[in-house]
Design a protein around this motif. Structure first.
Motif: not given
Length: 435
Positions: A47-73
């Motif tokens: 699976v590919t999870v690309v960085d979410f548009r404008d997630e940097g402005a929120a201060g939370t890397g949404i895509a990175g968290i999703v990727r880490a969750d999926l990989q940890r499973s």
């Protein structure tokens, strides 16, 4: 200076069964976790999870968290987008054939938008690259403090759609941290982040146990200079004593309907199993043995209780009707087996077994076939607890002079080490679905 090993459930059991003295209790800035993943699963969805548009402005890397969750499973293999056309978001019209050629079976893209009221609109889409179709598109509106939770929920939805089972990324884990002379009972996201302190104490805390609805935690505190069972509301922090009888009060375990808590009480002599109304009241004795009976755990249907007893000479796992009665032995491999926990479907029993006289290792027992399997390479494992979907086990162990938490897949192929700086971490308990 090497840290002192913290007081833990297994060390307390070693004392109870007469095998060792309780370890001495050995700072308050409870560190956040970072995650180290090792191993490769047998079968994984690319699976590919690309960085979410404008997630940097929120201060939370949404895509990175999703990727880490999926990989940890252990069920997903992350495919780097490489030179594919990114950035993109949920409004994009990706050429799915190109992503298939890249090696992805699924594609995730999304965006984060700050609203005028300060909240964030988090949107994403999941595409099935093999079939060439959109599977799901979702949006959540959350406050800044819930952005991590929004990411975990996205990972759960991906897990559900690609695997056909509920994910556990938005669930919580309770555990005990020790720094210096201080202990804390923490509740975190399943990845060890977003910690909330349920209790600070100068005295040991052990055996946290979640109520089935996830709204209460039972645990054992030594703040009265003896073991006492408390129940605490996870939202308000309000707590009350559940079992404070003469002698030791320990090992709380909730019944599946949340009406009762089984406990181990030493009132009147040897430690035996009792059942307490969850709201408090008069205990009912469940075991009448001349041995030590402790560490109860209910089956999912509430009809049986598994527990540890030395009635056969050394501690082993037994089971009996939940109302008490005749018990049958369950574990036979090894002479010292403790800390039982059951998978949600009731097929697997996880427990800690003493191996070679000095190593304590996490084992699983298939209750239908009798097959016993070791799933760790460490030597000081404790306190296993199943994820609510039964796919992972969280447990405590000791590595590089520190007490740490790890998760493992049931086959032992994928392990996640939850790392802290300067803190010892023990007594994990994985919470139920729902928040």
């Amino acid at each position: 200076m090497a840290s002192m090993p913290m007081v833990s459930r297994r060390k307390a059991l070693l004392t109870t069964f007469g095998s060792a003295a309780l370890a001495a209790a050995a700072g308050p800035a409870w560190a956040q976790f970072r995650i180290e993943i090792t191993g490769v699963g047998a079968t994984q969805v690319p699976v590919t999870v690309v960085d979410f548009r404008d997630e940097g402005a929120a201060g939370t890397g949404i895509a990175g968290i999703v990727r880490a969750d999926l990989q940890r499973s252990g069920l997903f293999r992350l495919v780097d987008p490489g030179a594919m056309p990114v950035p993109m978001d949920e409004r994009s019209l990706p050429q799915l054939g190109d992503w298939k050629a890249r090696g992805s079976d699924a594609l995730v893209a999304g965006s984060v938008t700050r609203l005028t009221d300060g909240r964030f609109d988090v949107r994403y889409k999941l595409w099935d690259v093999v079939r060439g179709e959109e599977l799901i598109g979702q949006s959540q509106t959350v406050v800044a403090g819930d952005l991590r939770l929004a990411a975990h929920r996205i990972a759960d939805e991906i897990h559900q759609n690609l695997i056909g089972e509920a994910g556990v990324f938005s669930t919580r884990i309770a555990y005990v941290v020790q720094q210096g002379p201080r202990y804390a009972l923490l509740v975190t996201d399943a990845d060890g982040e977003n910690a909330q302190v349920a209790l600070n104490s100068l005295d040991p805390i052990i055996s946290p146990a979640w109520a089935p609805d996830g709204r209460q935690l039972a645990y054992v505190s030594f703040e009265s200079q003896k073991a006492v069972v408390w129940v605490q509301d996870t939202a308000s922090g309000t707590r009350r004593k559940l079992a404070d009888f003469p002698g030791s009060n320990s090992a709380p375990a909730w019944s599946p309907d949340g009406q009762f808590v089984a406990v181990a009480l030493s009132r009147g002599g040897l430690t035996q199993l009792w059942r307490m109304p969850a709201a408090g009241g008069t205990p009912l004795r469940l075991t009448e043995s001349r041995s030590i009976d402790t560490e109860p755990v209910y089956t999912a249907d509430g009809k049986q209780i598994y527990f540890v007893s030395d009635r056969g000479g050394g501690p082993q796992v037994y089971r009996m009707p939940a109302e008490g009665g005749s018990a049958e032995r369950v574990t036979f491999d090894g002479d010292y087996n403790i800390s039982p926990t059951l998978s949600p479907d009731g097929r697997l029993l996880a427990y800690v077994s003493r191996v070679g006289g000095s190593a304590f290792k996490l084992m699983t027992l298939d209750l239908s076939t009798g097959t016993v399997r070791g799933v760790t390479a460490t030597r000081d494992d404790e306190s296993p607890s199943f994820a609510p979907n039964g796919r992972l086990i969280v447990y405590a162990t000791r590595l590089e002079g520190r007490d740490v938490l790890m998760t493992t897949t049931l086959d032992g192929r994928i392990k996640t080490r939850l790392l802290t700086s300067g803190a010892d971490v023990r007594e994990p308990a994985w919470g139920p679905f729902g928040r």
